[in-house]
Scaffold this active site. Structure first.
Site, PDB file in Angstrom:
ATOM      1  N   ASN A  98       9.423  43.046 -25.244  1.00  0.00           N
ATOM      2  CA  ASN A  98       8.407  42.112 -25.712  1.00  0.00           C
ATOM      3  C   ASN A  98       7.009  42.455 -25.213  1.00  0.00           C
ATOM      4  O   ASN A  98       6.032  42.165 -25.877  1.00  0.00           O
ATOM      5  CB  ASN A  98       8.756  40.690 -25.267  1.00  0.00           C
ATOM      6  CG  ASN A  98       7.669  39.705 -25.642  1.00  0.00           C
ATOM      7  OD1 ASN A  98       7.419  39.475 -26.821  1.00  0.00           O
ATOM      8  ND2 ASN A  98       6.974  39.155 -24.641  1.00  0.00           N
ATOM      9  N   ASP A 191       4.843  34.166 -30.108  1.00  0.00           N
ATOM     10  CA  ASP A 191       4.864  35.625 -29.944  1.00  0.00           C
ATOM     11  C   ASP A 191       4.470  36.003 -28.522  1.00  0.00           C
ATOM     12  O   ASP A 191       5.108  36.815 -27.870  1.00  0.00           O
ATOM     13  CB  ASP A 191       3.900  36.261 -30.969  1.00  0.00           C
ATOM     14  CG  ASP A 191       4.059  37.766 -31.074  1.00  0.00           C
ATOM     15  OD1 ASP A 191       4.801  38.353 -30.265  1.00  0.00           O
ATOM     16  OD2 ASP A 191       3.422  38.357 -31.971  1.00  0.00           O
ATOM     17  N   ASP A 199       2.907  44.761 -30.120  1.00  0.00           N
ATOM     18  CA  ASP A 199       2.741  44.410 -31.528  1.00  0.00           C
ATOM     19  C   ASP A 199       3.900  45.010 -32.325  1.00  0.00           C
ATOM     20  O   ASP A 199       3.891  46.190 -32.677  1.00  0.00           O
ATOM     21  CB  ASP A 199       1.394  44.951 -32.036  1.00  0.00           C
ATOM     22  CG  ASP A 199       1.151  44.569 -33.492  1.00  0.00           C
ATOM     23  OD1 ASP A 199       2.071  44.010 -34.124  1.00  0.00           O
ATOM     24  OD2 ASP A 199       0.036  44.833 -33.987  1.00  0.00           O
ATOM     25  N   ASP A 201       4.703  44.686 -35.236  1.00  0.00           N
ATOM     26  CA  ASP A 201       4.386  45.035 -36.620  1.00  0.00           C
ATOM     27  C   ASP A 201       3.707  46.400 -36.697  1.00  0.00           C
ATOM     28  O   ASP A 201       3.429  46.897 -37.791  1.00  0.00           O
ATOM     29  CB  ASP A 201       3.457  43.975 -37.248  1.00  0.00           C
ATOM     30  CG  ASP A 201       4.193  42.665 -37.449  1.00  0.00           C
ATOM     31  OD1 ASP A 201       5.233  42.673 -38.128  1.00  0.00           O
ATOM     32  OD2 ASP A 201       3.741  41.641 -36.897  1.00  0.00           O
ATOM     33  N   ASP A 228      16.047  40.881 -23.879  1.00  0.00           N
ATOM     34  CA  ASP A 228      15.237  39.895 -23.176  1.00  0.00           C
ATOM     35  C   ASP A 228      14.236  39.223 -24.123  1.00  0.00           C
ATOM     36  O   ASP A 228      13.660  39.871 -24.995  1.00  0.00           O
ATOM     37  CB  ASP A 228      14.460  40.609 -22.052  1.00  0.00           C
ATOM     38  CG  ASP A 228      13.622  39.657 -21.222  1.00  0.00           C
ATOM     39  OD1 ASP A 228      14.206  38.720 -20.659  1.00  0.00           O
ATOM     40  OD2 ASP A 228      12.382  39.839 -21.143  1.00  0.00           O
ATOM     41  N   HIS A 232      10.354  35.473 -28.482  1.00  0.00           N
ATOM     42  CA  HIS A 232       8.947  35.883 -28.527  1.00  0.00           C
ATOM     43  C   HIS A 232       8.768  37.176 -29.319  1.00  0.00           C
ATOM     44  O   HIS A 232       7.714  37.795 -29.268  1.00  0.00           O
ATOM     45  CB  HIS A 232       8.409  36.097 -27.109  1.00  0.00           C
ATOM     46  CG  HIS A 232       8.652  34.932 -26.209  1.00  0.00           C
ATOM     47  ND1 HIS A 232       7.913  33.782 -26.285  1.00  0.00           N
ATOM     48  CD2 HIS A 232       9.572  34.718 -25.233  1.00  0.00           C
ATOM     49  CE1 HIS A 232       8.356  32.920 -25.376  1.00  0.00           C
ATOM     50  NE2 HIS A 232       9.363  33.463 -24.730  1.00  0.00           N
ATOM     51  N   GLU A 258      18.783  36.911 -25.403  1.00  0.00           N
ATOM     52  CA  GLU A 258      18.338  35.729 -24.668  1.00  0.00           C
ATOM     53  C   GLU A 258      17.332  34.978 -25.536  1.00  0.00           C
ATOM     54  O   GLU A 258      16.162  35.332 -25.606  1.00  0.00           O
ATOM     55  CB  GLU A 258      17.676  36.128 -23.344  1.00  0.00           C
ATOM     56  CG  GLU A 258      17.180  34.939 -22.553  1.00  0.00           C
ATOM     57  CD  GLU A 258      15.810  35.137 -21.915  1.00  0.00           C
ATOM     58  OE1 GLU A 258      15.444  34.312 -21.084  1.00  0.00           O
ATOM     59  OE2 GLU A 258      15.098  36.097 -22.264  1.00  0.00           O
TER      60      GLU A 258
HETATM   61 CA    CA Z   1       5.882  38.989 -28.431  1.00  0.00          CA
END
Ligand code: CA
Length: 478
Positions: A98, A191, A199, A201, A228, A232, A258
């Site tokens: 993330n 996010d 990012d 995307d 993890d 987000h 998670e």
């Molecule tokens: Ca994120």
């Protein structure tokens, strides 16, 4: 499965060595998989691994002032995994995709501040900021990957603003750049969690993470991952990641995510988008167990299985009692009280459905202090393998005393178990264990009740349990 770490392990670089030495014992007590912590370089040696710096540095390169991670070196990790595999124990790596932390240098780029409570709202005009988002991974010198991260690979950053120390979140501005879709809806768009938010995307980011996933699975000979912070992360990225890594592993690659949300509908929605090949931690069950442990006799135990993942999507549920996030002092603290832990573990280890996960902290202890639960866990793990087979019958019919029967099967002679949980007074319950069990003598194995019971001609018996305790009855064999 065992989660083989807790939040307060010492920064001594010894976890992989300990894990290797422990492999034979883990196999003996019935552990068939371990979830290991983030094994790559974080922003500092003492970090648990979630403040990820370089996913390709598994304790191999001199970066962030250290070769080893908090848990040891790459070679020690590989040796531990080899030993675990010798004992037929699978290994799932904690994958933190993330965010990144601990950037090497500052860059200048446009951002706009957002409202922390609603990240879709901006609180001002875009402006140029100078922040740590440049990663060159010099110590690794392009080994395994020559990809470098820059500000445009991230979607957001945060900074505490002195002197008030309040966190400010900035969305990075650029053509077509925005928070990802397919994340949790809390705070408008969830996010952003912490650090430099990747990012998902951005095609280069996607490519690097897919490359890493295939690389690390092969490099460490992994059997799966624990994903993890997926609430987000763009859900379709997770789907693509798993498909890609699975294909590179000939289809065999376990994954548990998670998604830290107590709301069953959010988990259901996630499974519908990402696919039923993914397991999720049963967070709703955890919070029920937490609530039950807090409320004592005021909690209605008949409600315990309702709206949990294991009740509704048993094939996708990893059941657990506590983990490094719920343990005391952590960010998501919701630690189950000690008196209730044996009851909670009895439930997840002896019930038919769900893939139970035992927490290192509950078995070995937290912060170097021995766990009071190891003995009962050994008993329950043993009972799971010896007795927890065959048809299951629920007796969740009284607010303070509930029971569960596994009737046993022919493949496991003498199997079958009758379990009771009480959160109030001493209780008892008539339960059916099978007409073929008539005349058998059963005894209680947790040490709570020193007595025997004879199964009646109708296959039933009245099984007692002490107040606030767990009772596990099985056939007595001499
Ligand atoms: Ca994120």
């Amino acid at each position: 499965m065992m989660q083989y770490f807790e939040w307060n392990l010492p920064n001594d670089g010894n976890l992989w060595k300990k894990l290797k030495e422990d492999a034979a014992h883990l196999a003996e007590i019935g552990v068939t998989a371990v979830w290991i912590p983030p094994a790559y370089k974080a922003d500092e040696q003492q970090d648990e691994g979630y403040a990820t710096y370089d996913l390709y540095d598994l304790g191999e390169f001199d970066q962030k002032g250290t070769v080893r991670t908090k848990y040891g070196t790459k070679q020690e990790l590989q040796e531990a995994i080899e030993e675990l595999h010798k004992h037929k124990i699978q290994v799932y790596l904690d994958a933190v995709m993330n965010h990144k932390c601990g950037a090497d240098y500052e860059e200048k780029f446009p951002v706009v501040e957002v409202d922390t409570g609603n990240r879709t709202e901006t609180t001002g005009e875009p402006f140029e900021i100078e922040a740590f988002t440049g990663y060159d991974f010099k110590g690794r010198n392009d080994k395994y990957s020559d990809f470098k991260y820059h500000w445009y690979h991230f979607s957001g950053i945060s900074m505490p603003q002195d002197p008030d120390r309040v966190e400010h979140i900035y969305r990075i501005v650029g053509e077509g750049k925005y928070w990802s879709e397919g994340v949790d809806g809390e705070n408008g768009n969830y996010d952003y969690l912490l650090g430099n938010d990747l990012d998902l995307d951005h095609p280069e980011v996607i490519q690097d993470l897919l490359h890493w996933g295939m690389w690390v699975a092969k490099e460490l000979n992994l059997d799966g991952v624990r994903l993890d912070a997926i609430k987000h992360m763009k859900d379709l990225f997770i789907k693509q990641f798993l498909e890609t890594v699975r294909a590179s592993r000939e289809g065999r690659f376990f994954a548990v995510g998670e998604y830290w949300n107590n709301d069953f509908d959010s988990l259901e929605n996630y499974l519908n988008v990402v696919g039923k090949e993914l397991n999720l931690f049963d967070v709703p069950l955890h919070f029920k167990l937490y609530q039950a442990s807090q409320e004592g006799r005021d909690f209605d135990l008949t409600n315990l299985p309702d709206d949990t993942l294991v009740a509704r999507y048993p094939q996708n549920a990893v059941t657990f009692v506590d983990n490094h996030d719920s343990q005391r002092g952590s960010s998501l603290e919701s630690q189950i009280k000690d008196w209730f832990k044996p009851l909670a573990y009895g439930l997840i280890l002896l019930m038919e459905k769900g893939y139970p996960c035992v927490f290192y902290g509950d078995y070995y202890g937290l912060g170097g202090k021995e766990s009071p639960h190891r003995q009962i866990l050994d008993i329950l793990l043993d009972a799971r393998r010896k007795y927890a087979y065959g048809q299951q019958d629920y007796y969740f019919d009284h607010p303070n005393t509930v029971g569960l029967v596994r009737r046993g099967d022919d493949e496991h002679p003498g199997s079958g178990v009758a379990m009771l949980l009480s959160n109030g007074e001493d209780g008892e319950k008539e339960m059916f264990v099978g007409e073929n069990r008539k005349g058998e003598t059963w005894h209680e194995i947790t040490g709570s009740i020193d007595d025997t019971i004879t199964i009646g001609d109708d296959g039933k018996a009245v099984f007692p349990v002490h107040g606030g305790k767990l009772a596990v009855w099985v056939q007595k064999t001499e």
